[in-house]
Design a protein around this motif. Structure first.
Motif, short mmCIF file in Angstrom:
data_model
loop_
_atom_site.label_atom_id
_atom_site.label_comp_id
_atom_site.label_asym_id
_atom_site.label_seq_id
_atom_site.Cartn_x
_atom_site.Cartn_y
_atom_site.Cartn_z
N THR A 1 0.36 5.21 -2.51
CA THR A 1 -0.49 4.62 -1.48
C THR A 1 -0.05 3.21 -1.13
OG1 THR A 1 -2.34 5.97 -2.28
CG2 THR A 1 -2.87 4.12 -0.84
N GLU A 2 0.26 2.41 -2.15
CA GLU A 2 0.72 1.05 -1.89
C GLU A 2 2.04 1.05 -1.12
OE1 GLU A 2 -0.22 -2.24 -4.85
OE2 GLU A 2 -0.01 -0.50 -6.17
N ALA A 3 2.95 1.93 -1.50
CA ALA A 3 4.24 2.00 -0.81
C ALA A 3 4.06 2.47 0.63
CB ALA A 3 5.19 2.94 -1.56
N LEU A 4 3.21 3.46 0.84
CA LEU A 4 2.95 3.98 2.18
C LEU A 4 2.34 2.89 3.06
CD1 LEU A 4 2.98 6.57 3.96
CD2 LEU A 4 0.62 6.95 3.19
N ALA A 5 1.41 2.12 2.49
CA ALA A 5 0.79 1.05 3.26
C ALA A 5 1.83 0.02 3.73
CB ALA A 5 -0.30 0.37 2.42
N GLU A 6 2.80 -0.25 2.87
CA GLU A 6 3.85 -1.21 3.24
C GLU A 6 4.77 -0.62 4.31
OE1 GLU A 6 5.93 -4.66 3.56
OE2 GLU A 6 4.05 -4.32 2.45
N GLU A 7 5.11 0.65 4.16
CA GLU A 7 5.96 1.31 5.16
C GLU A 7 5.33 1.28 6.54
OE1 GLU A 7 8.15 4.72 2.36
OE2 GLU A 7 6.77 5.31 3.96
#
Length: 258
Positions: free
Chosen positions: A165-171
């Motif tokens: 979720t954190e990575a997706l939010a950054e993407e």
């Protein structure tokens, strides 16, 4: 809160049901669950003043069930996705059934990933076209912050979901979509009963209603939200203290839940 239509997985009880009740009446609902009777009862309760409430009964351990949820969400044109469904099992990996171990992975990892990826193009397209913002809430856990002997697979699935979720939010930081990893601790639901665990006696228990309300308030403000100050401090400690110490402490705590 300006979402037009929301998908909530695992909506027939616990935190999912609390999310359904907490969303504004202007938001149409697509409620997912496996318990048809409980789901229909909740739908009838919430279908007030012409509010549109749909249901989809599906098993998220099954690829066909996950596809059914995605298809229903596309039909409902959802702009808010709440991946809430989750299951756990207390016990040593070797003592848990192979089926239960795999079910945790399918429901806690495969389902939110597949549903999120399946619906992202529609969420972004509608947000761009309508000059609005879409939203995704993935319900992780404070168990995501440390290895948990006796809860090994459950905790690992939640660690995956938190990092994903954190990575997706950054993407997608430049896109019109808000993404949140919601991390509740022990919550007053049937989770412990279903996981084969006794309710923790020395742990702060939050209501499902508080978890849902904090999640909705945090969406668009934070990328990770830990429910409750005690849980927040514990999550920091689990990340800063030596890993071996944290793992041993987690096992000692979970031994008391058996």
């Amino acid at each position: 809160m300006s979402y037009q239509s929301a998908l909530i997985t695992g909506a027939s009880s616990g935190i999912g049901r609390a999310f359904a009740r907490a969303l504004p009446r202007a938001t149409a609902l697509l409620l997912h669950g496996r318990d048809r009777d409980s789901l229909n009862a909740l739908a009838q309760e919430l279908a007030l003043n012409g509010r549109q409430v749909r249901t989809v009964v599906a098993d998220l351990t099954d690829p066909e069930g996950r596809h059914a949820v995605i298809g229903a969400a596309e039909m409902a044109r959802v702009d808010l996705v709440i991946n809430n469904a989750g299951i756990g099992q207390l016990g040593r990996v070797i003592d848990n059934s192979e089926l239960r171990e795999m079910e945790m992975v399918q429901v806690n990892v495969a389902a939110p990933v597949e549903i999120t990826r399946g619906l992202l193009p529609m969420l972004l397209r509608h947000a761009h076209e309508g000059a609005t913002r879409a939203g995704i809430i993935n319900v992780a856990s404070t168990a995501a912050f440390a290895p948990m002997p006796l809860f090994a697979t459950y905790a690992a699935t939640k660690t995956f979901l938190l990092n994903y979720t954190e990575a997706l939010a950054e993407e997608l930081a430049q896109e019109p979509i808000d993404i949140l990893a919601l991390c509740p601790g022990a919550t007053e639901t049937r989770f412990f009963e279903r996981a084969g665990a006794g309710k923790p006696s020395m742990t702060t228990m939050h209501s499902a209603e508080r978890v849902a309300q904090e999640g909705l308030r945090a969406l668009g403000q934070e990328r990770v939200h830990v429910v409750g100050p005690t849980n927040y401090l514990a999550s920091i400690a689990m990340r800063l203290l030596p890993r071996r110490f944290v793992t041993a402490a987690a096992e000692a705590t979970l031994q008391k839940w058996k």
